[in-house]
Design a protein around this motif. Structure first.
Motif, mmCIF file in Angstrom:
data_model
loop_
_atom_site.group_PDB
_atom_site.id
_atom_site.type_symbol
_atom_site.label_atom_id
_atom_site.label_comp_id
_atom_site.label_asym_id
_atom_site.label_seq_id
_atom_site.Cartn_x
_atom_site.Cartn_y
_atom_site.Cartn_z
ATOM 1 N N PRO A 75 0.809 -1.219 0.000
ATOM 2 C CA PRO A 75 0.000 0.000 0.000
ATOM 3 C C PRO A 75 0.842 1.269 0.000
ATOM 4 N N ARG A 78 2.141 2.022 -3.391
ATOM 5 C CA ARG A 78 1.121 2.496 -4.334
ATOM 6 C C ARG A 78 0.714 3.935 -4.066
ATOM 7 N N ARG A 79 0.888 4.398 -2.828
ATOM 8 C CA ARG A 79 0.541 5.788 -2.530
ATOM 9 C C ARG A 79 1.447 6.755 -3.275
ATOM 10 N N LEU A 91 -16.157 4.408 -9.225
ATOM 11 C CA LEU A 91 -17.239 3.948 -8.358
ATOM 12 C C LEU A 91 -18.492 4.723 -8.735
ATOM 13 N N LEU A 102 -11.375 9.423 -2.489
ATOM 14 C CA LEU A 102 -11.039 8.104 -1.937
ATOM 15 C C LEU A 102 -9.552 7.919 -1.608
ATOM 16 N N PRO A 103 -8.636 8.267 -2.538
ATOM 17 C CA PRO A 103 -7.220 8.081 -2.202
ATOM 18 C C PRO A 103 -6.790 8.885 -0.975
ATOM 19 N N VAL A 106 -7.977 7.145 2.136
ATOM 20 C CA VAL A 106 -7.114 5.990 2.366
ATOM 21 C C VAL A 106 -5.856 6.402 3.136
ATOM 22 N N GLY A 108 -5.735 8.954 5.057
ATOM 23 C CA GLY A 108 -6.128 9.582 6.311
ATOM 24 C C GLY A 108 -5.952 11.082 6.334
ATOM 25 N N ARG B 3 -4.953 11.172 13.208
ATOM 26 C CA ARG B 3 -5.201 10.530 11.925
ATOM 27 C C ARG B 3 -5.811 9.151 12.149
ATOM 28 N N GLN B 7 -9.502 7.968 10.988
ATOM 29 C CA GLN B 7 -9.768 6.791 10.152
ATOM 30 C C GLN B 7 -10.765 5.863 10.827
ATOM 31 N N GLN B 10 -14.146 7.421 10.549
ATOM 32 C CA GLN B 10 -14.658 7.252 9.184
ATOM 33 C C GLN B 10 -15.196 5.841 8.973
ATOM 34 N N GLU B 204 -15.122 -1.321 -5.214
ATOM 35 C CA GLU B 204 -14.655 -0.356 -4.237
ATOM 36 C C GLU B 204 -13.366 -0.845 -3.564
ATOM 37 N N ALA B 208 -9.703 0.825 -3.805
ATOM 38 C CA ALA B 208 -9.019 1.220 -2.573
ATOM 39 C C ALA B 208 -7.623 0.596 -2.515
ATOM 40 N N VAL B 211 -5.233 2.425 -4.847
ATOM 41 C CA VAL B 211 -4.728 3.734 -4.441
ATOM 42 C C VAL B 211 -3.987 3.665 -3.104
ATOM 43 N N GLY B 212 -3.664 2.433 -2.679
ATOM 44 C CA GLY B 212 -2.771 2.305 -1.533
ATOM 45 C C GLY B 212 -3.447 2.164 -0.190
ATOM 46 N N ALA B 213 -4.658 1.581 -0.165
ATOM 47 C CA ALA B 213 -5.293 1.334 1.124
ATOM 48 C C ALA B 213 -4.610 0.143 1.805
ATOM 49 N N THR B 214 -4.354 0.275 3.101
ATOM 50 C CA THR B 214 -3.784 -0.852 3.838
ATOM 51 C C THR B 214 -4.884 -1.863 4.115
ATOM 52 N N PHE B 217 -7.321 -0.587 6.682
ATOM 53 C CA PHE B 217 -8.279 0.407 6.210
ATOM 54 C C PHE B 217 -9.475 -0.278 5.569
#
Lengths: 217, 302
Positions: A75, A78-79, A91, A102-103, A106, A108, B3, B7, B10, B204, B208, B211-214, B217
């Protein structure tokens, strides 16, 4: 910096997508990967984003060996990448703005700061006026631009695009190319896979030509 | 830290919105869980009430020795002297038949019945406290005293309390087994709910991840969803038990007035209620956690 050395990728079933691939892309460079369909262009991009892993050889992105990366580290790799892939995966149940947010969720980001950034990204691709629309109401070219906005909202150092102009007419394709050029000019490394020759003519980038998984002249 | 909190907030609000987005689905599964959970919870409440009742009863090692109705004063004196010298007897109290009748009259409800009797039907009795609470000693004492002259009947007063206790133990095991089975059912239900959610949110999740979601997350909203649904199920069970007790207590109050006794079933204590909510939420979380572990890895960007 992206550097491939002796990279082979063989899919289960024996199909060899990439053979002994070796090249380096410097920071801030713009490179277009060309080749017939099935030449391995998509596979090349997927190796950089750790969506696929090389069968042998090493793929180094920003000093990290992506091929041997732990799943939990992917992850964070990819960021730093903006991905604009053929299968767009917007979406459709949320607004244009939410797609771009969304990014940032992700990673935060603070909500207010995220809103500003997302709008700035939409502005760059000329979609700010459509922020409340649903993606389904956008044209093909607008959807592609939305994908780009989503890819760059996190200010990645590397932008990867797979056939970004594939289904677009010449005018739209030209717009998209200009967007990529503008990102490259502000210091983003841009790697585009395409078989669209007009793109090469227009942008005059460095070209990597793939032929059956190997680099040609 | 902030942060991290953002999260979690959220993820929590996302889970809440998911619940609210399909209110009928959510309500019906919450109701199903509530009903399932109200069975062991209700069983537990009844057991707790029965236990409280039985603990109010003196379970001291006590025997009642009833004499033959035509026993003379001399017979009574003789038995008294035997009791006085017996090594196993701690203390004893003589209850003459008149006093026993007076006591019976005092206990409400039967006064009229006693009044209507022509003569005193009760025998003289000794209430004997044994030194040891051991069942063997008490049983030995009971047999021995039964053999004494003019002793009509000897009753071990703690016997029924012991029987009740054994019965309560069985009840507790039954409640535990029921709770375990239904807990398993709840975990399975949440497991499947989350599996369906993951399937419907495939796109979704893929985006996610792209785009680098752990993993955390992506997992978090599902875990909150499971925990929230479990918690709601537990709360529903609590409400169902409360409603059932309210109805029962109404009926019991009627019954109690007729017999002039005060019967009231108490609901779960605050501590037990919290345990119920916590356990239900934990089960929901567990089901979601298992489902997410099993199914999320199958959704990867292509």
């Amino acid at each position: 910096m992206i550097s491939f050395s002796q990279v082979c990728k063989r899919y289960p079933g024996g199909h060899e997508a990439l053979r002994n691939l070796a090249f380096t892309v410097q920071d801030r460079e713009m490179v277009i990967v060309t080749g017939h369909s099935g030449a391995g262009k998509s596979t090349l991009l997927k190796l950089i984003a750790a969506i696929e892993r090389p069968t042998s050889g090493t793929v180094i992105v920003n000093g990290q060996n992506v091929g041997a990366m732990r799943a939990s580290a992917i992850p964070y790799l990819r960021r730093n990448l903006g991905l604009v892939f053929q299968d767009q995966k917007l979406l459709f149940d949320r607004t244009v703005l939410d797609n771009v947010l969304l990014p940032l969720q992700v990673t935060g980001h603070d909500r207010r700061d995220a809103g500003k950034r997302a709008r700035a990204a939409l502005d760059k691709v000329g979609l700010l006026a459509r922020e409340r629309s649903k993606p389904i109401t956008l044209s093909g070219g607008e959807q592609q631009r939305l994908c780009i906005a989503r890819a760059i909202v996190n200010r990645p150092s590397i932008l990867l695009a797979d056939e970004p102009t594939a289904s677009l007419d010449a005018a739209y394709a030209g717009e998209i190319m200009e967007i990529f050029r503008s990102f490259n000019q502000v210091g983003v490394t841009v790697l585009i896979a395409t078989h669209d020759e007009s793109m090469v003519e227009r942008l005059r980038p460095r070209v990597l030509h793939l032929d059956h998984g190997a680099l040609g002249a | 830290m902030s942060r991290w909190l953002t999260q979690h907030a959220q993820a929590f609000s996302l889970a809440l919105r998911k619940l609210a987005a399909t209110p009928w689905n959510a309500l019906s599964s919450i109701a199903a869980m509530g009903i399932a959970f109200s069975l062991p919870a209700g069983g537990y409440v009844l057991l707790e009430n029965a236990t409280a009742l039985s603990s109010r009863i003196d379970s001291a090692p006590q025997l009642s020795l009833f004499l033959d109705p035509d026993a003379a004063k001399a017979d009574v004196a003789q038995i008294e002297s035997r009791l006085k010298e017996h090594p196993q007897v701690k203390s004893y109290e003589f209850v003459p038949k008149d006093k026993a009748l007076a006591r019976l009259k005092e206990s409400a409800g039967v006064a009229d019945v006693v009044e209507s009797l022509g003569r005193n039907p009760l025998p003289d009795a000794f209430v004997v406290q044994a030194k040891s609470p051991s069942a063997d000693v008490l049983e030995g004492l009971r047999k021995e005293m039964t053999g004494w002259p003019k002793a009509e009947y000897v009753q071990l007063d703690s016997a029924w309390a012991k029987r009740l206790e054994a019965l309560l133990r069985v009840g507790r095991i039954a409640v535990l087994v029921l709770a375990a089975l239904l807990a398993f059912a709840l975990v399975t239900a949440i497991f499947n709910t989350i599996r369906l959610q993951i399937l419907t949110q495939r796109d979704e999740i893929e985006v996610a991840k792209m785009v680098g979601a752990t993993g955390g997350f992506i997992r978090r909203p599902f875990l909150y969803y499971g925990a929230l649904q479990g918690l709601a199920g537990g709360t529903a069970a609590w409400g169902i038990v409360a409603a059932a007790l309210w109805v029962l207590n109404g009926a019991l109050g009627e019954l109690g007035r007729l017999y002039a006794i005060n019967i009231h079933l108490a609901h779960l204590s605050p501590g037990d209620s919290l345990s119920l909510f916590g356990f239900a939420a934990w089960l929901g979380w567990l089901g979601a956690w298992m489902s997410v572990g099993r199914h999320l890895s199958q959704v990867e960007p292509q």
